[in-house]
Write a protein that holds these residues in place. Structure first.
Motif, PDB file in Angstrom:
ATOM      1  N   THR A 198       0.687  -1.182  -0.017  1.00 40.02           N
ATOM      2  CA  THR A 198       0.031  -0.007   0.015  1.00 40.02           C
ATOM      3  C   THR A 198       1.014   1.368  -0.133  1.00 40.02           C
ATOM      4  N   ARG A 199       1.739   1.132   0.829  1.00 36.75           N
ATOM      5  CA  ARG A 199       2.845   2.369   0.795  1.00 36.75           C
ATOM      6  C   ARG A 199       3.430   2.643  -0.516  1.00 36.75           C
ATOM      7  N   GLY A 200       3.549   1.586  -1.486  1.00 40.25           N
ATOM      8  CA  GLY A 200       4.133   1.731  -2.809  1.00 40.25           C
ATOM      9  C   GLY A 200       3.001   2.379  -3.566  1.00 40.25           C
ATOM     10  N   LEU A 201       1.818   1.828  -3.369  1.00 36.80           N
ATOM     11  CA  LEU A 201       0.970   2.432  -4.101  1.00 36.80           C
ATOM     12  C   LEU A 201       0.708   4.166  -3.761  1.00 36.80           C
ATOM     13  N   VAL A 202       0.649   4.217  -2.644  1.00 40.48           N
ATOM     14  CA  VAL A 202       0.379   5.753  -2.057  1.00 40.48           C
ATOM     15  C   VAL A 202       1.599   6.449  -2.813  1.00 40.48           C
ATOM     16  N   THR A 203       2.933   6.134  -2.678  1.00 37.60           N
ATOM     17  CA  THR A 203       3.984   6.808  -3.407  1.00 37.60           C
ATOM     18  C   THR A 203       3.798   6.876  -4.951  1.00 37.60           C
ATOM     19  N   ARG A 204       3.332   5.957  -5.617  1.00 33.49           N
ATOM     20  CA  ARG A 204       2.887   6.131  -7.046  1.00 33.49           C
ATOM     21  C   ARG A 204       2.037   7.021  -7.325  1.00 33.49           C
ATOM     22  N   ALA A 205       0.660   7.130  -6.507  1.00 34.42           N
ATOM     23  CA  ALA A 205      -0.108   7.973  -6.749  1.00 34.42           C
ATOM     24  C   ALA A 205       0.391   9.379  -6.637  1.00 34.42           C
ATOM     25  N   LEU A 206       1.219   9.692  -5.690  1.00 35.18           N
ATOM     26  CA  LEU A 206       1.649  10.960  -5.258  1.00 35.18           C
ATOM     27  C   LEU A 206       2.505  11.556  -6.547  1.00 35.18           C
ATOM     28  N   CYS A 207       3.323  10.526  -7.006  1.00 34.97           N
ATOM     29  CA  CYS A 207       4.203  11.102  -8.208  1.00 34.97           C
ATOM     30  C   CYS A 207       3.246  11.356  -9.571  1.00 34.97           C
ATOM     31  N   GLN A 208       2.226  10.395  -9.540  1.00 36.69           N
ATOM     32  CA  GLN A 208       1.359  10.754 -10.948  1.00 36.69           C
ATOM     33  C   GLN A 208       0.494  12.036 -10.408  1.00 36.69           C
ATOM     34  N   SER A 209       0.418  12.322  -9.650  1.00 35.67           N
ATOM     35  CA  SER A 209      -0.361  13.641  -9.208  1.00 35.67           C
ATOM     36  C   SER A 209       0.363  14.995  -9.524  1.00 35.67           C
ATOM     37  N   GLN A 210      -0.403  15.729 -10.044  1.00 38.90           N
ATOM     38  CA  GLN A 210       0.177  17.049 -10.400  1.00 38.90           C
ATOM     39  C   GLN A 210       0.078  17.950  -9.124  1.00 38.90           C
ATOM     40  N   GLN A 211      -0.811  17.627  -8.048  1.00 35.91           N
ATOM     41  CA  GLN A 211      -0.836  18.664  -7.111  1.00 35.91           C
ATOM     42  C   GLN A 211       0.233  18.314  -5.973  1.00 35.91           C
ATOM     43  N   ASP A 212       0.562  19.449  -5.255  1.00 30.86           N
ATOM     44  CA  ASP A 212       1.662  19.204  -4.423  1.00 30.86           C
ATOM     45  C   ASP A 212       1.032  20.030  -3.012  1.00 30.86           C
ATOM     46  N   PRO A 213       0.259  19.049  -2.238  1.00 30.57           N
ATOM     47  CA  PRO A 213      -0.274  19.738  -0.944  1.00 30.57           C
ATOM     48  C   PRO A 213       0.720  20.168  -0.152  1.00 30.57           C
ATOM     49  N   ARG A 214       0.369  21.161   0.772  1.00 29.67           N
ATOM     50  CA  ARG A 214       1.221  21.779   1.678  1.00 29.67           C
ATOM     51  C   ARG A 214       0.824  21.681   2.958  1.00 29.67           C
ATOM     52  N   THR A 215      -0.325  21.006   3.327  1.00 29.18           N
ATOM     53  CA  THR A 215      -0.973  20.647   4.626  1.00 29.18           C
ATOM     54  C   THR A 215      -1.191  19.300   4.659  1.00 29.18           C
ATOM     55  N   PRO A 216      -1.313  18.764   5.757  1.00 32.31           N
ATOM     56  CA  PRO A 216      -1.774  17.109   5.999  1.00 32.31           C
ATOM     57  C   PRO A 216      -3.059  17.095   5.609  1.00 32.31           C
TER      58      PRO A 216
END
Length: 250
Positions: A198-216
């Protein structure tokens, strides 16, 4: 954002290629601490009791022997070096060019031998855990604590620290001060083997996302597009936010 990953025990080697060059690695503030480990790790790995000292199975003779060739073995890009459940789920090779560039910027692998590595860094295969006490050096988490504390805050900048590390590797660097308020630990409730996946999938999703959230909370919103998530506030000022990530949405 900076996504912190643990390494994997399994690693890919090569038969050809240039050897390790510490001066070419990213995060040059870690160079001295990296250099200080190469000799002691090679020395202990050549001892008859190497397996016991390194905390690995005596059957892993070839993996232990890799540690004696750290300065001569062909180096491998970090993106290709680590294998296993988390890295299989991340599947860097299948990312498109834009997502791969984000991964190169956003992902940092915490390493017992090299402190921290970008995906573009080239290093040789090795076998070493952050839990090891290396003769002549001491506990590796302690060896890296100050160098990482000096180097990583500037790498994070004003972004989030998204922590996918295991507890063994988390001990090497704990975000402090203002940075602690932007520190989010990714937790997978009720999972063991699947937690890495799941952590691998989370990392993949964040690399695919154009968004760069600045808050939790912004991070939770981004990941809620693909996962069931629950955000928990820190237990204290020195603890991370915890983002529980459940099975991906179908």
């Amino acid at each position: 954002m900076l996504i912190l990953l643990p390494p994997s025990e399994s690693k890919t080697g090569r038969t050809r290629g240039r050897p390790l060059d510490l001066e070419r690695l990213s995060l040059p503030g870690l160079t001295a601490a990296r250099a200080a480990l190469l000799g002691p790790v090679a020395e202990v790995s050549g001892r008859p009791a190497a397996a016991d000292l390194l905390g690995v199975s005596p059957n892993l003779t070839e993996e232990i022997a890799r540690n004696t060739r750290l300065t001569t073995a062909p180096s491998v890009p970090t993106a290709d070096l680590y294998t296993g459940v988390l890295y299989d789920a991340l599947d860097l090779a299948s990312l498109d060019a834009t997502a791969r560039r984000r991964a190169n910027r956003r992902v940092l692998v915490i390493s017992a031998l090299f402190g921290a590595l970008r995906l573009t860094d080239r290093v040789p295969p090795y076998r070493l855990s952050m839990a090891v006490n290396v003769p002549g050096v001491g506990p590796l988490a302690g060896h890296w604590r100050q160098p990482l504390a000096q180097e990583l805050p500037a790498v994070v900048g004003r972004g989030l620290v998204i922590d996918c590390r295991s507890s063994t590797y988390a001990a090497a660097w704990v975000p402090q001060g203002d940075l602690a308020r932007r520190w989010v630990q990714i937790r997978v409730p009720g999972a063991t083997h699947m937690a890495k996946h799941t952590r691998g999938l989370v990392t993949r999703a964040l690399c695919q996302s154009q968004q760069d959230p600045r808050t939790p909370s912004g991070l939770a919103e981004v990941l809620a597009e693909a996962f069931r998530v629950e955000l928990h506030q820190p237990a204290s000022a020195t603890k991370p936010w915890v983002l529980d990530v459940h099975t991906p949405k179908s």
